[in-house]
Each structure stands twice: as structure tokens, then as C-alpha cells.
Write a protein that holds these residues in place. Structure first.
Motif: not given
Length: 105
Positions: A10-14, A26-27, A93-102
């Protein structure tokens, strides 16, 4: 799909919806207060030329993202994960890969 994965999607879609047309990545940098009722955001993107720029048109994304981050943090804490106060979320955006650092206290 697990609850945290659903929230990530959901975050990625927004974020996908607010990135300018020439954006490749996008970061989002965010900080969420302990009470979950307020958050700060910084949105950057990397364009096709590899240049980093600010995302200036975010509309109502901040409110939606705050609610999703609050939901994510509550879920993670219910799974015995440590409390975090913010995160850096990156979407390619091209690969759809998500990375997250808390970001922890």
C-alpha cells in the motif's frame, strides 16, 4: 501475503502515484511520533538521468502514509519487534523492488 507485506504494498502504491513522470526511484524518509497522530515526511526521487530531486506534489499522501506507518509499527510491535520512530522507504519503479530501513531510538 503477511500483514506487513500488505502494508508495504500500500505504501509503494501511494509513492508510485506521487512520483513525477521522469522518476525511476522514489525515496521516503519519515518520522512518526510515539502517539501515531503526527509524522514528518521528506520525498525525493531519482530521475532517468540519475539526478536526485524533491517530490513537490504529494497531495493527501502524507495522511495516508502516516496511518499506514502507524499500522505497520503497531503490527510489528505485536510481533515482538522493537519500537521504531521512523523509516527510509525506497521504491524502484522499474523493478518494483522495495527496500526499507527502520530508524530506532
Amino acid at each position: 501475503m503477511t500483514k506487513d507485506q500488505e502494508i508495504y504494498q500500500k505504501i509503494a502504491q501511494i509513492l508510485h502515484n506521487i512520483i513525477p513522470e521522469d522518476g525511476k526511484i522514489i525515496i521516503m524518509k519519515s518520522e512518526l511520533v510515539k502517539e501515531n497522530d503526527c509524522a514528518t515526511f521528506n520525498f525525493d526521487y531519482i530521475n532517468n538521468n540519475g539526478e536526485q530531486n524533491w517530490v513537490t506534489e504529494t497531495g493527501i499522501a502524507g495522511g495516508k502514509l502516516r496511518r499506514l506507518l502507524a499500522e505497520l509499527r503497531e503490527f510489528m510491535m505485536s510481533q515482538n519487534q522493537p519500537y521504531w520512530q521512523g523509516c527510509h522507504f525506497q521504491l524502484d519503479i522499474e523493478t518494483g523492488k522495495i527496500s526499507i530501513e527502520f530508524i530506532y531510538e
